[in-house]
Write an enzyme that holds these catalytic residues in place. Structure first.
Site, short mmCIF file in Angstrom:
data_model
loop_
_atom_site.label_atom_id
_atom_site.label_comp_id
_atom_site.label_asym_id
_atom_site.label_seq_id
_atom_site.Cartn_x
_atom_site.Cartn_y
_atom_site.Cartn_z
N GLY A 78 64.50 12.11 59.20
CA GLY A 78 63.31 12.92 59.48
C GLY A 78 63.01 13.93 58.40
O GLY A 78 63.90 14.43 57.71
N CYS B 14 64.88 17.14 58.89
CA CYS B 14 66.30 16.99 59.18
C CYS B 14 67.13 17.15 57.90
O CYS B 14 66.78 16.60 56.86
CB CYS B 14 66.56 15.62 59.79
SG CYS B 14 68.25 15.39 60.36
N GLY C 44 62.34 8.28 62.97
CA GLY C 44 62.41 9.15 61.81
C GLY C 44 62.12 8.49 60.48
O GLY C 44 62.28 7.28 60.31
N GLY D 69 57.41 12.24 64.65
CA GLY D 69 57.36 13.68 64.83
C GLY D 69 56.34 14.32 63.92
O GLY D 69 55.28 14.78 64.36
N GLY E 268 62.63 21.20 62.95
CA GLY E 268 63.60 20.25 63.45
C GLY E 268 64.32 20.82 64.66
O GLY E 268 64.48 22.03 64.78
N ARG F 116 72.59 19.34 71.27
CA ARG F 116 72.30 18.07 70.59
C ARG F 116 73.19 17.90 69.37
O ARG F 116 73.51 16.78 68.98
CB ARG F 116 70.81 18.04 70.18
CG ARG F 116 70.35 16.70 69.66
CD ARG F 116 68.87 16.74 69.27
NE ARG F 116 68.34 15.40 69.10
CZ ARG F 116 68.43 14.70 67.97
NH1 ARG F 116 69.06 15.22 66.93
NH2 ARG F 116 67.93 13.49 67.90
N HIS G 66 51.51 3.63 45.01
CA HIS G 66 50.66 4.76 45.36
C HIS G 66 49.47 4.83 44.39
O HIS G 66 49.51 4.24 43.30
CB HIS G 66 51.45 6.07 45.30
CG HIS G 66 52.39 6.25 46.45
ND1 HIS G 66 52.04 6.93 47.59
CD2 HIS G 66 53.66 5.82 46.64
CE1 HIS G 66 53.05 6.93 48.44
NE2 HIS G 66 54.05 6.25 47.89
#
Length: 493
Positions: free
Chosen positions: A307, A310, A344, A366, A392, A406, A477
């Site tokens: 994530g 994270c 994630g 998220g 987070g 967690r 890209h």
């Protein structure tokens, strides 16, 4: 002592390391079926789940994503009562038939009816003779209360009791709509042969069925919703309250699902709730997935450290690049006839296609939703632009609020003793979640069309990857140009 070859097992890949190879296709993007069955009672119309984070998913987000066909997981950084109430808001936001309508008696005060209407944003309440016999005797609506001055008066003085329009239990929505239009009313109580209140159909719910035809719903026509629990002393009490409130699944949410204590707790939860849908994680290996399935889990959540907020991989030095983790866990899921959620690391809709192609049955997001109107994060202005806060669940602030368990730090009482595995930040404001979902689904359908996959199962079976070099990523890209107008589905990170 391990030798070099066994110590370094293999190479790991993430989304920016691979591309899907285009193939002969007889599938147009608008023909792609995105339905995914995660468990017996959990079928989504789109493979998108919003994360159980306190700056991502509350009841507003869960309602928005379920109306689009996905699933929201209500975060647990709140009291049991508050979280259960969030679940109830989702379940009561939309109904085919309301099987458990609120009701009052003629002796209740008008103020009690008003409080109920305001709390649940409803426009009327059926009135029954007694709470015990539930025999319908009237209804009170906003129109009845519009010019009331004495809110301490009993409901009996202001309710509509004559010429009540009702229908029998089992009346379908088409018939109900005709009755509502014919009598120019907004609510149709359903009664049994004894005149006992047994349900309610509203014109608002019928309109929502038409407005959101792809909504993910349970057997009673209510929106699907899940909620997170931790591995703590209140796990069973919290899970019981959430299921009682109507949650279709609970997510046993830990940083390391392949942990002996977590596995024991999950086995206990399964024994306590033998017929409920359990989702658990997170893991990043085939062995971790196998352990969770053996403990009784229906759906495994895959992802340790991918994530954007994270820091597990740099703080603890642990993780598996996400595409490899998904692929390995999916192989075990197929053995068990079960499913996985890729959680994630997703930045673009193309990453969702890659996650599904690697074996995921759905993705959990998220950051892609944190900037929307429905996200609970606070709105702020920074350098003239609008942002929303995003953090987070391993950040200091989130851990202080309730997510420290967690990360196996639930017993730590002092903030300066917490060891965070996440950060706090901000993401650009994005507007309505429905607009983000629209762009995501367009990208997913396009990707599946390129590889010739008509549904997610075909994507699992037929998709092939090519490893990409650093130069290949640059080439992928926009390059050699200055972007003057950002596209709605692409931004420079």
């Amino acid at each position: 002592m391990s030798n070099w070859d066994t110590k370094f097992l293999k190479k790991g890949y993430t989304f920016d390391d691979v591309l899907l190879i285009p193939a002969e296709s007889h599938v147009l993007p608008n023909e792609v079926d995105l339905k995914t069955k995660l468990a017996d009672n959990l079928t989504l119309n789109i493979p998108i789940i919003t994360a159980a984070m306190d700056t991502v998913t509350g009841s507003k987000m869960a309602i928005a994503i379920a109306r689009a066909g996905g699933l929201g997981v209500i975060h647990k950084n709140m009291s049991i009562t508050e979280q259960a109430e969030e679940v109830r808001k989702v379940k009561r936001s939309e109904n085919g038939v309301i099987i458990d309508p609120f009701f009052l008696t003629p002796e209740h005060k008008v103020s009690e009816a008003e409080e109920l209407m305001q709390r649940y944003r409803i426009s009327g309440v059926p009135i029954v003779e007694t709470l015990a016999n539930r025999k319908l005797v009237g209804i009170i609506t906003n129109r009845d209360m519009r010019f009331i001055s004495n809110y301490n008066a009993p409901i009996s003085e202001h309710m509509t009791s004559e010429h009540l329009v009702t229908a029998a239990v089992g009346t379908d929505l088409e018939t109900a709509e005709r009755i509502l239009h014919e009598h120019r009313i907004e609510k149709l109580p359903l009664v049994d042969n004894s005149g006992r209140l047994s349900g309610l159909i509203t014109i608002k719910d019928i309109e929502k069925v038409i407005e959101f035809p792809h909504a993910a719903k349970d057997e009673f026509g209510r929106l699907l919703v899940a909620a997170a629990v931790g591995v703590t002393s209140d796990t069973f009490e919290r899970a019981e309250a959430l299921f009682e409130a109507g949650a279709d699944a609970i997510v046993i949410d830990t940083a390391h699902g392949h942990s002996a204590g977590v596995l024991r707790k999950i086995a206990e939860i399964r024994a306590h709730f033998p017929n409920r849908t359990l989702i658990a994680g997170n893991i990043a290996t085939a062995e971790g997935a196998r352990a969770l399935y053996d403990a009784g889990v229906d759906v495994v959540k895959v992802g340790i450290g991918p994530g954007s907020i994270c820091t597990t991989r740099v703080v603890a030095g642990v993780g598996v690049p996400q595409v490899t983790a998904i692929y390995d866990a999916a192989a075990v899921a197929r053995e068990y006839g079960k499913t996985i959620i890729a959680d994630g690391g997703i930045k673009y809709s193309g990453d969702i296609v890659k996650a599904l192609a690697a074996g995921g049955n759905a993705v959990m997001l998220g950051s892609m939703f944190a900037g929307t109107d429905e996200a609970p994060g606070e709105t702020e202005i920074y350098q003239g632009r609008k942002f929303k806060t995003y953090r987070g669940m391993g950040s200091i602030a989130a851990m202080k609020k309730g997510s420290s368990d967690r990360y196996f730090q639930g017993s730590v009482n002092e903030a300066n003793k917490l060891v965070p595995e996440g950060i706090e930040g901000r993401v650009a404001y994005k507007g309505a979640a429905s607009d983000i979902v629209f762009q995501m689904l367009g990208g997913i359908r396009s990707g599946m069309g390129y590889v010739g996959a008509g549904d997610i199962q075909e994507l699992h079976e037929n998709a092939q990857f090519v490893e990409m070099s650093g130069a290949g990523l640059i080439e992928s890209h926009p390059h050699d140009v200055q972007i003057t107008n950002e596209a709605p589905n692409y931004s420079v990170h």
